[in-house]
Motif scaffolding. Structure first.
Motif, mmCIF file in Angstrom:
data_model
loop_
_atom_site.group_PDB
_atom_site.id
_atom_site.type_symbol
_atom_site.label_atom_id
_atom_site.label_comp_id
_atom_site.label_asym_id
_atom_site.label_seq_id
_atom_site.Cartn_x
_atom_site.Cartn_y
_atom_site.Cartn_z
ATOM 1 N N ASP A 140 0.819 -1.212 0.000
ATOM 2 C CA ASP A 140 0.000 0.000 0.000
ATOM 3 C C ASP A 140 0.854 1.264 0.000
ATOM 4 O OD1 ASP A 140 -2.286 -1.502 -0.075
ATOM 5 O OD2 ASP A 140 -2.638 -1.437 2.075
ATOM 6 N N ARG A 168 -1.506 3.921 -1.698
ATOM 7 C CA ARG A 168 -2.897 3.715 -1.318
ATOM 8 C C ARG A 168 -3.014 3.849 0.201
ATOM 9 N NH1 ARG A 168 -4.687 -1.048 -1.206
ATOM 10 N NH2 ARG A 168 -6.818 -0.579 -1.798
ATOM 11 N N PHE A 197 -4.165 -0.785 4.422
ATOM 12 C CA PHE A 197 -5.435 -1.506 4.608
ATOM 13 C C PHE A 197 -5.861 -1.638 6.064
ATOM 14 C CE2 PHE A 197 -4.194 -5.913 5.876
ATOM 15 C CZ PHE A 197 -2.824 -5.818 5.752
#
Lengths: 211, 211, 211
Positions: A54, A59, A62
């Motif tokens: 990630d 991103r 998570f």
């Protein structure tokens, strides 16, 4: 019991995280670490690969976005810690769920990377990173040479599966079917490699060292 | 001398960074590293935890945005390096400022995570990461088994303090008061744990290894 | 053959990545790792420094955005692996391209950090991180004490070069000329340090350990 596929995958994902955490505690248990040390090793083993993926893809991480993963890893680590004080838990017990976790992590990592716009080779490596980096971090924290660099096919199975997934999808197969086929391929290849001890070539290089 | 609270906290934060850097040099000094190696270990020890927190939360990394932290760590590392060639500096000297740094790092890390919208359990772990990861990185770079996995309560004190801070704030206590109370709690708990050698349970697990 | 400067720098950059990957395989070859382990160590050695720089600066990670770097590192790692099974490759062979890679990585890392708005001291450290962290990761994965903490001037050469680049540019010299001059300075300083074994001061500290 009419679970949609997404919920099923979510539950399998939590199970994979829990399995990796439990196996992390058993590895750390061979060191004179206390409960906290075990928990850190378990969290690194179960959340480390997805976190690196990630961060590299920029991103949201998570388990920061959804703390259910963190809770699953914590409960699994604590349960394993206390069970392992009562019973002798063989590492072998975890080999089959670990192979399932490897398959799931790899395919889901590859898919996420594609969705983030990564090129195909990068996407396949993001899958491998998701599946394998947790185990590497675990061994680095335990001050050991990483096991995944040495045993029967592990990352190689993951990489071949990621490439198969990308190939099938590029060939026009439905992405979900491709994911299931490639995931089963990783799982089976890993178990075959363990059963018949199939590994990659290695060498003890003999470069002269002039430091 | 009419410093506002924020300036005071900023100065304490710089002091905490400097302390962790100095302790990092002393640890690295037990290895045959040169001055650069010491500086890297010191920077990893003092800036590593906050950096990981900022990367996981996708915030700007604190010492990249404000290089005063980097300068404080560098000066402390160099000073310690040259002092340690002249005098014998006992590690014990750093235990009290280190406990203060742990308290400050943990509470500020927890607060930053809350402000970034992290759920409460994640926020408490971000606090622990801020306080503890620097010491883990230091020991990994020195090729040692991490000390914080073994000694008297360290991360546990941090985590209990972070949870106390979150609990007090959720209970309606003013956030600044909650932060001060929880921070003092971490500091005192850590010193008590050192004084009476209070640690977490551990076990030497006996899982059979079938690699 | 009318390559613009940017294309030339791009090709040199790929060559630097490939060199670091090849040297990573030779280091990992001293361990009982398999082909996958070698590849991971090679990728960490060649892509690790730039990745950490990009993550700290919150830029897109360079090899995720352009997979040519990943391909160059992979090919170099595989070639070295198979060549090293046939011939004895001395590590010495890589010292000169490695010094060139260090120079290039350091200056380009410093420039990228400046462009991202980092203050000057941070920018110089981003240059050092780009040039040096790959080698540290390589040694941590091999469970060794990092070589760059011990040998002849390496990171120091990089840092002095980064500071020289910043100084020349601040002094009004054209940025490209400053980059070339500082890069050559790093390269030459590193080779001089190897030839006459010039290192930084070190000490075996004697702090009493009271854990």
């Amino acid at each position: 019991m009419d679970l949609p596929v997404d919920s099923l995958l979510y539950v399998i994902g939590l199970g994979a995280v829990a399995t990796m955490a439990a196996a992390g505690v058993l590895e750390a248990g061979r060191k004179p670490f206390d409960l906290f040390g075990m928990v850190v090793v378990a969290l690194a083993a179960s959340l480390g690969g997805g976190s690196l993926r990630d961060v590299l893809l920029d991103r949201p991480v998570f388990w920061v976005a959804d703390q259910t993963y963190l809770i699953a890893a914590l409960i699994a680590a604590l349960l394993t810690f206390f069970l392992a004080r009562l019973f002798i838990l063989p590492v072998r017990l975890f080999l089959i769920p670990d192979a399932a976790g490897l398959a799931l992590f790899t395919i889901s990592g590859t898919k996420l990377a594609l969705l983030s716009g990564a090129p195909w080779l990068v996407a396949s490596f993001m899958g491998v990173i998701t599946g394998v980096v947790g185990g590497i971090l675990r061994d680095v924290l335990c001050n050991e040479e990483p096991l995944v660099f040495q045993g029967p096919l592990y990352a190689t199975a993951a990489w071949l599966g990621a490439l198969a997934f990308l190939g099938l999808a590029a060939w026009g197969i439905d992405a979900n079917h491709a994911a299931i086929a490639a995931g089963i391929g990783i799982f089976v290849l890993r178990l075959i490699a363990i059963r018949w001890d199939i590994g990659l070539p290695r060498f003890r290089a003999r470069p002269t060292r002039d430091t």
